[in-house]
Design a protein around this motif. Structure first.
Motif, PDB file in Angstrom:
ATOM      1  N   TYR A  69      53.545  -0.361   9.486  1.00  0.00           N
ATOM      2  CA  TYR A  69      55.186  -1.471   9.268  1.00  0.00           C
ATOM      3  C   TYR A  69      55.813  -0.264   8.781  1.00  0.00           C
ATOM      4  CZ  TYR A  69      56.379  -4.474   5.544  1.00  0.00           C
ATOM      5  OH  TYR A  69      57.210  -6.116   4.982  1.00  0.00           O
ATOM      6  N   THR A  70      55.091   0.266   7.075  1.00  0.00           N
ATOM      7  CA  THR A  70      56.235   1.234   6.613  1.00  0.00           C
ATOM      8  C   THR A  70      57.553   1.813   7.606  1.00  0.00           C
ATOM      9  OG1 THR A  70      54.277   2.053   4.975  1.00  0.00           O
ATOM     10  CG2 THR A  70      56.759   3.356   5.330  1.00  0.00           C
ATOM     11  N   ILE A  71      56.330   2.731   8.582  1.00  0.00           N
ATOM     12  CA  ILE A  71      57.539   3.309   9.998  1.00  0.00           C
ATOM     13  C   ILE A  71      58.712   1.871  10.145  1.00  0.00           C
ATOM     14  CG2 ILE A  71      57.600   3.882  12.158  1.00  0.00           C
ATOM     15  CD1 ILE A  71      54.945   5.216  11.825  1.00  0.00           C
ATOM     16  N   LEU A  72      57.963   0.636  10.502  1.00  0.00           N
ATOM     17  CA  LEU A  72      58.867  -0.329  11.208  1.00  0.00           C
ATOM     18  C   LEU A  72      60.634  -0.848   9.578  1.00  0.00           C
ATOM     19  CD1 LEU A  72      60.190  -2.696  13.285  1.00  0.00           C
ATOM     20  CD2 LEU A  72      58.561  -4.160  11.829  1.00  0.00           C
ATOM     21  N   LEU A  73      59.831  -0.395   8.246  1.00  0.00           N
ATOM     22  CA  LEU A  73      60.781  -1.927   7.350  1.00  0.00           C
ATOM     23  C   LEU A  73      61.243  -0.397   7.357  1.00  0.00           C
ATOM     24  CD1 LEU A  73      61.022  -3.846   5.128  1.00  0.00           C
ATOM     25  CD2 LEU A  73      59.457  -2.792   3.973  1.00  0.00           C
ATOM     26  N   ASP A  74      61.412   0.954   6.991  1.00  0.00           N
ATOM     27  CA  ASP A  74      61.789   1.923   6.975  1.00  0.00           C
ATOM     28  C   ASP A  74      63.160   2.298   7.814  1.00  0.00           C
ATOM     29  OD1 ASP A  74      60.319   1.566   4.288  1.00  0.00           O
ATOM     30  OD2 ASP A  74      59.845   4.504   4.675  1.00  0.00           O
ATOM     31  N   SER A  75      62.537   2.526   8.700  1.00  0.00           N
ATOM     32  CA  SER A  75      63.639   2.532   9.726  1.00  0.00           C
ATOM     33  C   SER A  75      64.340   1.634  10.293  1.00  0.00           C
ATOM     34  CB  SER A  75      62.855   2.383  11.550  1.00  0.00           C
ATOM     35  OG  SER A  75      62.155   3.304  11.346  1.00  0.00           O
ATOM     36  N   VAL A  76      63.961   0.138   9.943  1.00  0.00           N
ATOM     37  CA  VAL A  76      65.210  -0.802  10.097  1.00  0.00           C
ATOM     38  C   VAL A  76      65.984  -0.943   8.815  1.00  0.00           C
ATOM     39  CG1 VAL A  76      65.472  -3.227   9.443  1.00  0.00           C
ATOM     40  CG2 VAL A  76      63.968  -2.413  11.491  1.00  0.00           C
TER      41      VAL A  76
ATOM     42  N   HIS B  78      62.011  -7.839  -1.150  1.00  0.00           N
ATOM     43  CA  HIS B  78      61.034  -8.905  -0.843  1.00  0.00           C
ATOM     44  C   HIS B  78      59.910  -8.423   0.279  1.00  0.00           C
ATOM     45  CE1 HIS B  78      63.131 -10.910  -3.993  1.00  0.00           C
ATOM     46  NE2 HIS B  78      62.866 -11.982  -3.702  1.00  0.00           N
ATOM     47  N   CYS B  79      60.956  -7.715   1.131  1.00  0.00           N
ATOM     48  CA  CYS B  79      60.463  -7.740   2.079  1.00  0.00           C
ATOM     49  C   CYS B  79      58.891  -6.634   2.317  1.00  0.00           C
ATOM     50  CB  CYS B  79      60.935  -7.308   3.635  1.00  0.00           C
ATOM     51  SG  CYS B  79      62.272  -8.326   3.958  1.00  0.00           S
ATOM     52  N   TYR B  80      59.484  -5.773   1.097  1.00  0.00           N
ATOM     53  CA  TYR B  80      58.607  -4.033   0.897  1.00  0.00           C
ATOM     54  C   TYR B  80      57.175  -5.022   0.278  1.00  0.00           C
ATOM     55  CZ  TYR B  80      56.809   0.141  -1.258  1.00  0.00           C
ATOM     56  OH  TYR B  80      56.177   0.457  -1.930  1.00  0.00           O
ATOM     57  N   TRP B  81      57.678  -5.236  -0.760  1.00  0.00           N
ATOM     58  CA  TRP B  81      56.856  -5.935  -1.599  1.00  0.00           C
ATOM     59  C   TRP B  81      55.818  -6.750  -0.878  1.00  0.00           C
ATOM     60  CZ3 TRP B  81      55.053  -3.200  -5.742  1.00  0.00           C
ATOM     61  CH2 TRP B  81      54.075  -3.665  -6.892  1.00  0.00           C
ATOM     62  N   LEU B  82      56.171  -7.760  -0.204  1.00  0.00           N
ATOM     63  CA  LEU B  82      54.814  -9.041   0.293  1.00  0.00           C
ATOM     64  C   LEU B  82      54.615  -8.424   1.382  1.00  0.00           C
ATOM     65  CD1 LEU B  82      54.947 -11.824   1.010  1.00  0.00           C
ATOM     66  CD2 LEU B  82      56.318 -12.170   2.188  1.00  0.00           C
TER      67      LEU B  82
ATOM     68  N   GLN C  96      60.025   1.710  -5.543  1.00  0.00           N
ATOM     69  CA  GLN C  96      59.595   2.220  -4.673  1.00  0.00           C
ATOM     70  C   GLN C  96      60.201   2.274  -3.397  1.00  0.00           C
ATOM     71  OE1 GLN C  96      55.542   0.648  -4.452  1.00  0.00           O
ATOM     72  NE2 GLN C  96      55.458   0.986  -7.602  1.00  0.00           N
ATOM     73  N   HIS C  97      60.605   1.354  -2.310  1.00  0.00           N
ATOM     74  CA  HIS C  97      60.792   0.921  -1.562  1.00  0.00           C
ATOM     75  C   HIS C  97      62.275   1.673  -0.995  1.00  0.00           C
ATOM     76  CE1 HIS C  97      62.089  -0.434   2.475  1.00  0.00           C
ATOM     77  NE2 HIS C  97      61.357   0.217   3.178  1.00  0.00           N
ATOM     78  N   THR C  98      62.717   2.499  -2.093  1.00  0.00           N
ATOM     79  CA  THR C  98      64.246   3.710  -1.971  1.00  0.00           C
ATOM     80  C   THR C  98      63.148   4.741  -1.810  1.00  0.00           C
ATOM     81  OG1 THR C  98      65.986   2.250  -3.456  1.00  0.00           O
ATOM     82  CG2 THR C  98      66.286   4.466  -3.517  1.00  0.00           C
ATOM     83  N   GLN C  99      62.648   4.851  -2.503  1.00  0.00           N
ATOM     84  CA  GLN C  99      61.982   6.542  -2.797  1.00  0.00           C
ATOM     85  C   GLN C  99      61.510   7.173  -0.772  1.00  0.00           C
ATOM     86  OE1 GLN C  99      59.028   6.936  -6.268  1.00  0.00           O
ATOM     87  NE2 GLN C  99      60.495   6.492  -7.498  1.00  0.00           N
ATOM     88  N   SER C 100      60.930   5.280  -0.333  1.00  0.00           N
ATOM     89  CA  SER C 100      59.951   6.123   0.939  1.00  0.00           C
ATOM     90  C   SER C 100      61.441   6.372   2.004  1.00  0.00           C
ATOM     91  CB  SER C 100      59.429   4.467   0.820  1.00  0.00           C
ATOM     92  OG  SER C 100      58.919   3.725   2.653  1.00  0.00           O
ATOM     93  N   TYR C 101      61.759   5.309   1.920  1.00  0.00           N
ATOM     94  CA  TYR C 101      63.282   5.360   2.860  1.00  0.00           C
ATOM     95  C   TYR C 101      64.195   6.802   2.950  1.00  0.00           C
ATOM     96  CZ  TYR C 101      66.544   1.495   0.924  1.00  0.00           C
ATOM     97  OH  TYR C 101      67.308   0.843   0.130  1.00  0.00           O
ATOM     98  N   GLY C 102      64.242   6.868   1.285  1.00  0.00           N
ATOM     99  CA  GLY C 102      65.147   7.934   0.823  1.00  0.00           C
ATOM    100  C   GLY C 102      65.099   9.214   1.819  1.00  0.00           C
ATOM    101  N   MET C 103      63.907  10.112   1.834  1.00  0.00           N
ATOM    102  CA  MET C 103      64.419  10.954   2.498  1.00  0.00           C
ATOM    103  C   MET C 103      65.038  10.896   4.567  1.00  0.00           C
ATOM    104  SD  MET C 103      63.979  14.293   2.828  1.00  0.00           S
ATOM    105  CE  MET C 103      62.964  14.727   1.255  1.00  0.00           C
ATOM    106  N   LEU C 104      64.561   9.618   4.424  1.00  0.00           N
ATOM    107  CA  LEU C 104      64.562   9.770   6.235  1.00  0.00           C
ATOM    108  C   LEU C 104      66.403   9.130   6.524  1.00  0.00           C
ATOM    109  CD1 LEU C 104      64.520   9.340   9.150  1.00  0.00           C
ATOM    110  CD2 LEU C 104      63.760   6.725   8.826  1.00  0.00           C
TER     111      LEU C 104
END
Length: 347
Positions: free
Chosen positions: A46-53, A88-92, A116-124
């Motif tokens: 889910y992390t890979i999918l959401l961050d990549s999108v 919302h997608c991240y937290w849900l 939190q999600h900004t930190q998650s996909y920030g490096m990519l």
């Protein structure tokens, strides 16, 4: 505002793949302590999918719009909407996968999800945006190089007709008055033209070759004008003429211009001096404008100026004083003369 998403290229997909190959084990290690392995694997996917999108929408959608500066208010509104939906997608998603307790939405929860999600996909996002910037700069350099090469080809195409036209006019006059001299002139002219043909695709030739070429040209001039023009070379004795480069035909064109615009006389010859130092070579002569204006469009000198500008990123120096006229062009070192035009350094 219409959001037009660009398509990632193969290298973009490769970068994303390598990133997740490196990041997934780290994420799995952090999740396996919080839940069972199947749920941790599902969370990673889910992390890979959401961050990549998220990164795809930002780098291939909103970033190009921002660079194009299309309707800033609409772009800002789109970014706000994206951040809210993404949070919302991240937290849900993470709540359903890791914490099945009832979810209560309020402002601190949404803000926390955004951070939190900004930190998650920030490096990519940074990696992919940096790569895209590098790709754009590389395409720009290639475009500039192609444009420069196109301009050089156009300039080179003007040299042969210019040289041919001027010398055929001389030959025509000689054939009418002195066929024997015309034959000798034609032989030397053919040798000169072979030089131009041999180097027509070269950006530079050694100064030693250029000096031999201009010596042959001066021979033709002496047959045409007698002793009305005198020539002298002032070259440093220690200079290695084979390691200094000039644009083919440089000295011939400058000598030709000197004779074309200045009058010479057998009793008081016009002295044309070819003078060099470590950085440049110049053609210098007194100013003796011809009484009858010369029909000239200045194509030769303009052509030469543009070629040196494109190849060395330096200007030729024209000095038009009260009694003296000179044109100095930069000498280019042999070690750099075969590099790209932007890399050439005049010595």
């Amino acid at each position: 505002m219409k959001l037009q998403l660009q398509r990632p290229c193969r290298s973009d997909l490769l970068l994303v793949g390598v990133y997740w190959l490196l990041a997934a084990p780290i994420i799995f290690y952090s999740y396996q302590h919080q839940t069972v392995v199947p749920r941790a694997i599902a969370t990673i996917l889910y992390t890979i999918l959401l961050d990549s999108v998220a990164v795809y929408l930002l780098v291939f959608g909103f970033l190009p719009l921002a660079l194009a500066r299309l309707k800033p208010w609409a772009l800002f509104g789109g970014l706000v909407l994206f951040v809210l939906v993404d949070a919302h997608c991240y937290w849900l998603g993470y709540h359903l996968l890791l914490d099945p307790k009832p979810l209560h939405w309020h402002f601190p929860v949404i803000l926390n999800a955004v951070m939190q999600h900004t930190q998650s996909y920030g490096m990519l996002g940074i990696l992919l945006a940096g790569k895209r910037y590098f790709d754009v700069q590389q395409r720009l350099l290639l475009t500039q190089k192609a444009q420069t090469e196109s301009e050089l080809r156009n300039l080179k195409a003007q040299i042969d007709p210019h040289f041919l036209f001027n010398n055929l006019n001389v030959l025509r006059v000689l054939m009418q008055h002195d066929p024997a001299e015309a034959d000798a002139y034609l032989t030397r002219f053919a040798a000169l033209y072979r030089f131009l043909i041999r180097h027509k695709d070269d950006d530079f030739v050694p100064l030693s070759d250029e000096l031999r070429f201009v010596d042959e040209y001066i021979y033709l001039l002496r047959h045409r004008f007698g002793s009305a023009y005198a020539f002298r070379q002032e070259l440093p004795p220690e200079m290695d003429l084979t390691t200094r480069m000039v644009v083919p035909g440089t000295l011939q064109l400058l000598v030709e211009n000197a004779i074309k615009h200045n009058t010479g006389d057998d009793d008081a010859p016009l002295l044309i001096t070819i003078r060099a130092d470590a950085a440049s070579i110049a053609v210098v002569h007194p100013r003796r404008p011809k009484r009858t204006a010369v029909d000239s469009m200045g194509t030769g000198l303009t052509n030469l100026r543009e070629r040196y500008r494109l190849l060395t990123n330096q200007e030729i120096l024209v000095t038009d004083a009260a009694g003296t006229f000179s044109v100095a062009v930069p000498l280019v070192a042999l070690a750099t003369s075969w590099s790209t035009p932007q890399q050439l350094v005049a010595q």
